[in-house]
Design an enzyme around this catalytic site. Structure first.
Site, PDB file in Angstrom:
ATOM      1  N   LYS A  16       0.933  -0.988  -0.022  1.00 57.39           N
ATOM      2  CA  LYS A  16       0.079   0.040   0.037  1.00 57.39           C
ATOM      3  C   LYS A  16       0.858   1.338   0.060  1.00 57.39           C
ATOM      4  CE  LYS A  16      -2.099  -1.343   3.749  1.00 57.39           C
ATOM      5  NZ  LYS A  16      -1.629  -3.031   3.744  1.00 57.39           N
ATOM      6  N   GLY A  40       2.980  -0.633   8.929  1.00 61.64           N
ATOM      7  CA  GLY A  40       4.189  -0.219   8.287  1.00 61.64           C
ATOM      8  C   GLY A  40       4.141  -0.011   6.744  1.00 61.64           C
ATOM      9  N   HIS A  41       4.410   0.930   6.226  1.00 65.22           N
ATOM     10  CA  HIS A  41       4.052   0.944   4.856  1.00 65.22           C
ATOM     11  C   HIS A  41       5.405   1.605   4.440  1.00 65.22           C
ATOM     12  CE1 HIS A  41      -0.372   2.063   5.362  1.00 65.22           C
ATOM     13  NE2 HIS A  41       0.005   0.647   5.803  1.00 65.22           N
ATOM     14  N   GLN A 223      -3.484  -2.037   7.185  1.00 64.37           N
ATOM     15  CA  GLN A 223      -3.864  -3.420   7.058  1.00 64.37           C
ATOM     16  C   GLN A 223      -4.470  -3.853   6.253  1.00 64.37           C
ATOM     17  OE1 GLN A 223      -5.022  -1.201  10.345  1.00 64.37           O
ATOM     18  NE2 GLN A 223      -2.695  -1.549  10.694  1.00 64.37           N
TER      19      GLN A 223
HETATM   20  P1  GDP Z   1       2.074  -2.250   3.061  1.00 64.38           P
HETATM   21  O1  GDP Z   1       2.113  -2.401   4.555  1.00 64.38           O
HETATM   22  O2  GDP Z   1       1.152  -2.658   2.245  1.00 64.38           O
HETATM   23  O3  GDP Z   1       2.576  -0.695   2.662  1.00 64.38           O
HETATM   24  O4  GDP Z   1       3.449  -3.084   2.747  1.00 64.38           O
HETATM   25  P2  GDP Z   1       4.793  -3.277   3.392  1.00 64.38           P
HETATM   26  O5  GDP Z   1       5.761  -1.973   3.034  1.00 64.38           O
HETATM   27  O6  GDP Z   1       4.490  -3.587   4.851  1.00 64.38           O
HETATM   28  O7  GDP Z   1       5.222  -4.556   2.578  1.00 64.38           O
HETATM   29  C1  GDP Z   1       5.540  -4.510   1.254  1.00 64.38           C
HETATM   30  C2  GDP Z   1       6.916  -4.808   0.912  1.00 64.38           C
HETATM   31  O8  GDP Z   1       7.055  -5.412  -0.405  1.00 64.38           O
HETATM   32  C3  GDP Z   1       7.762  -3.668   1.346  1.00 64.38           C
HETATM   33  O9  GDP Z   1       9.365  -4.118   1.660  1.00 64.38           O
HETATM   34  C4  GDP Z   1       7.942  -3.132  -0.211  1.00 64.38           C
HETATM   35  O10 GDP Z   1       9.120  -2.297  -0.414  1.00 64.38           O
HETATM   36  C5  GDP Z   1       7.872  -4.259  -1.033  1.00 64.38           C
HETATM   37  N1  GDP Z   1       7.099  -4.092  -2.425  1.00 64.38           N
HETATM   38  C6  GDP Z   1       6.158  -3.512  -2.752  1.00 64.38           C
HETATM   39  N2  GDP Z   1       5.783  -3.663  -4.037  1.00 64.38           N
HETATM   40  C7  GDP Z   1       6.756  -4.515  -4.371  1.00 64.38           C
HETATM   41  C8  GDP Z   1       6.966  -5.283  -5.741  1.00 64.38           C
HETATM   42  O11 GDP Z   1       6.332  -5.107  -6.687  1.00 64.38           O
HETATM   43  N3  GDP Z   1       8.064  -5.951  -5.761  1.00 64.38           N
HETATM   44  C9  GDP Z   1       8.961  -6.349  -4.723  1.00 64.38           C
HETATM   45  N4  GDP Z   1       9.901  -7.251  -4.909  1.00 64.38           N
HETATM   46  N5  GDP Z   1       8.563  -5.742  -3.671  1.00 64.38           N
HETATM   47  C10 GDP Z   1       7.755  -4.845  -3.529  1.00 64.38           C
HETATM   48  P1  IMO Z   2      -0.066  -2.733   7.173  1.00 58.20           P
HETATM   49  O1  IMO Z   2      -0.809  -1.582   7.019  1.00 58.20           O
HETATM   50  C1  IMO Z   2       0.100  -6.841   8.642  1.00 58.20           C
HETATM   51  C2  IMO Z   2      -1.931  -8.051  12.148  1.00 58.20           C
HETATM   52  C3  IMO Z   2      -1.032  -8.543  13.426  1.00 58.20           C
HETATM   53  C4  IMO Z   2      -1.922  -9.249  14.355  1.00 58.20           C
HETATM   54  C5  IMO Z   2      -3.297  -8.528  13.910  1.00 58.20           C
HETATM   55  C6  IMO Z   2      -3.739  -7.533  15.134  1.00 58.20           C
HETATM   56  O2  IMO Z   2       1.593  -2.719   7.352  1.00 58.20           O
HETATM   57  O3  IMO Z   2      -0.456  -3.706   6.190  1.00 58.20           O
HETATM   58  P2  IMO Z   2      -2.853  -5.415  16.022  1.00 58.20           P
HETATM   59  O4  IMO Z   2      -1.403  -4.811  16.522  1.00 58.20           O
HETATM   60  O5  IMO Z   2      -3.509  -4.566  14.954  1.00 58.20           O
HETATM   61  O6  IMO Z   2      -3.748  -5.491  17.186  1.00 58.20           O
HETATM   62  O7  IMO Z   2      -2.517  -6.914  15.400  1.00 58.20           O
HETATM   63  O8  IMO Z   2      -3.422  -7.464  12.914  1.00 58.20           O
HETATM   64  N1  IMO Z   2      -1.362  -6.533  11.811  1.00 58.20           N
HETATM   65  C7  IMO Z   2      -0.825  -6.462  10.482  1.00 58.20           C
HETATM   66  N2  IMO Z   2      -0.454  -7.236   9.683  1.00 58.20           N
HETATM   67  N3  IMO Z   2       0.020  -5.553   8.102  1.00 58.20           N
HETATM   68  C8  IMO Z   2      -0.303  -4.662   8.959  1.00 58.20           C
HETATM   69  O9  IMO Z   2      -0.344  -3.565   8.682  1.00 58.20           O
HETATM   70  C9  IMO Z   2      -1.000  -5.084  10.158  1.00 58.20           C
HETATM   71  N4  IMO Z   2      -1.274  -4.497  11.369  1.00 58.20           N
HETATM   72  C10 IMO Z   2      -1.722  -5.543  12.123  1.00 58.20           C
HETATM   73  O10 IMO Z   2       0.129  -8.826  13.145  1.00 58.20           O
HETATM   74  O11 IMO Z   2      -2.107 -10.443  13.426  1.00 58.20           O
HETATM   75 MG    MG Z   3       2.922  -3.148   6.158  1.00 56.14          MG
END
Ligand code: GDP
Ligand code: IMO
Ligand code: MG
Length: 422
Positions: A16, A40-41, A223
């Protein structure tokens, strides 16, 4: 189009942050409407990694106002630390970052209670330990603290005193944990409020006025649909409305309208924490995806469980979040694999289901897979291979909505638009 909601279509971590950052170029506002620093984005820019937890992912674009809506739960210390980090890249003032005065506040007690509860009882959720559940409990229980309360010391003290007794008793007598006193917590939060106040304002009003004047907004979900407190895999969910309905309650829309909803979806499935996961892979294929995709939580560093794409769950996400298109991420991770499977349906007690349902016991379903032709793209040219196009077309047909974005690497530029959004 003027408003787009961006929603995680799986269990979070779909990419995201990256997609919000890319689309921010085209909008005036990026609005977070739920969740807290459990999110964590990740955004990669020119080889640098930026992980945002509470600050909306539009922040790297100076023209864009990033708004923390009233549906968010904000831990002030974490927020201010994040602002300091973002300031290494960009100037941050109230002109580009606005926090609703009605946003709920996470206190030290909430965090302690969250961590303590995880060690108790037979059902472990595997929370992020950030105090998210306890903060939302207090909000819904009408005992919560809001950002505006941090700016008036007497009010802050009175509000904390109103609820502290219960929390301190719980922490010290039930869990045996030393808890801060009301006076200590008042002083701490007051100090943080003084640093926070430069960003605090009437976010709802700003958004209403801007939208009425024709400005464009992107609502950034945290999430994913399957972690929604109502639609998700309860009780293994988070404590907020992660689907499109959360936009209406957590930020505000103009005349109740969200024009389009983009579901962010990995080309496979991952999950962090506890709970059922029908397509989870426990073999070398799962380990390969985990290692190649660097599937570690951006907030807690925990290993993410990995599995094949699950169409019944995605069809459900399309329904409960009114998705109108999909951003398919991490295609590069599947590229070059010898096998490529997609879960088409579930079998439960001899019956076949093509769509998941609320309350369906996902721990009992048997996934029915289809083998697709693997693809081997290096993504250097403009076009995808016919095998990859077939994979994408299969998903589009299976979900009944288009794949509007295809992402094939972590960098913000590693993306292909297949439709326009604004
Ligand atoms: P979010 O919580 O939905 O913002 O996603 P996260 O940042 O937690 O996890 C997504 C992970 O995938 C991060 O490490 C991004 O840098 C990585 N990512 C996103 N899009 C791509 C992609 O198309 N390819 C690869 N290899 N990594 C990606
Ligand atoms: P983003 O925005 C993945 C999961 C936790 C746990 C459950 C409840 O980066 O996609 P909480 O601390 O919210 O009460 O935990 O939800 N969880 C996530 N898993 N990405 C997240 O956020 C999450 N935020 C919470 O691991 O299973
Ligand atoms: Mg995340």
């Amino acid at each position: 189009m003027k408003t787009l909601a961006l929603i995680g279509a799986q269990w979070g971590d779909e990419g995201k942050g990256k997609i919000t950052d890319m689309l921010s170029r085209q909008v005036d506002y990026v609005v977070r409407f739920q969740g807290g620093n459990n999110a964590g984005h990740t955004i990669w820019v020119d080889g640098r990694k930026i992980v945002l937890h509470l600050v909306p992912s539009g922040i790297l674009h100076p023209h864009c106002l990033s708004i923390v809506g009233h549906g968010v739960v904000l831990e002030p210390e974490a927020f201010l630390k994040e602002v300091a980090e973002v300031r290494q890249y960009i100037d941050v003032t109230k002109k580009n970052l606005l926090v609703s005065e009605n946003t709920s506040v996470t206190t030290s007690w909430h965090k302690l209670i969250d961590a303590a509860r995880e060690g108790q009882g037979p059902i472990k959720i595997g929370t992020t330990g950030k105090g998210i559940g306890p903060t939302y409990e207090d909000k819904i229980g009408r005992r919560g603290l809001r950002v505006r309360d941090l700016l008036d010391k007497d009010q802050l003290h009175a509000r904390l005193k109103n609820t502290a007794g219960e929390k301190i008793f719980l922490l010290e007598k039930l869990y045996g944990i030393q808890a801060p006193t009301v006076e200590q917590e008042t002083e701490r939060l007051w100090g943080l409020g003084q640093q926070l106040k430069e960003f605090v304002g009437d976010a709802f009003g700003v958004l209403q006025e801007g939208l009425a004047a024709g400005k464009k907004a992107l609502y950034e979900g945290a999430q994913g649909a399957l972690l929604d407190v109502d639609y998700g895999t309860y009780p293994y969910v988070t404590s907020s409305s992660t689907t499109t309905s959360g936009v209406h309650t957590g930020a505000g829309t103009l005349r109740g309208t969200v024009d389009e909803v983009l579901g962010i979806c990995k080309a496979y499935t991952t999950r962090v924490g506890e709970g059922p996961f029908p397509t989870e892979l426990f073999d070398d294929v799962g380990k390969y995806i985990q290692a190649t995709g660097k599937e570690f939580g951006a907030t807690t560093g925990r290993v993410r469980r990995c599995g094949w794409l699950d169409l019944p769950l995605l069809r459900y996400a399309v329904q409960c979040s009114s998705l109108t298109s999909i951003a398919l991420t991490k295609l590069d991770i599947l590229s070059g694999m010898d096998v490529l499977k997609v879960c088409e349906a579930y079998e439960v007690d001899g019956k076949t289901f093509t769509t998941a349902r609320p309350g369906m016991d996902l721990a009992r379903v048997k996934p029915l897979y289809k083998d697709l032709r693997p693809f081997k793209d290096d993504f250097s040219g403009d076009k995808f291979s016919s095998e990859l196009e077939t994979y994408i077309a299969h998903i589009e047909k299976g979900l009944g909505i288009p794949v509007g974005i295809a992402a094939y690497g972590p960098d913000r530029e590693q993306i292909k638009f297949r439709k326009s959004f604004f």
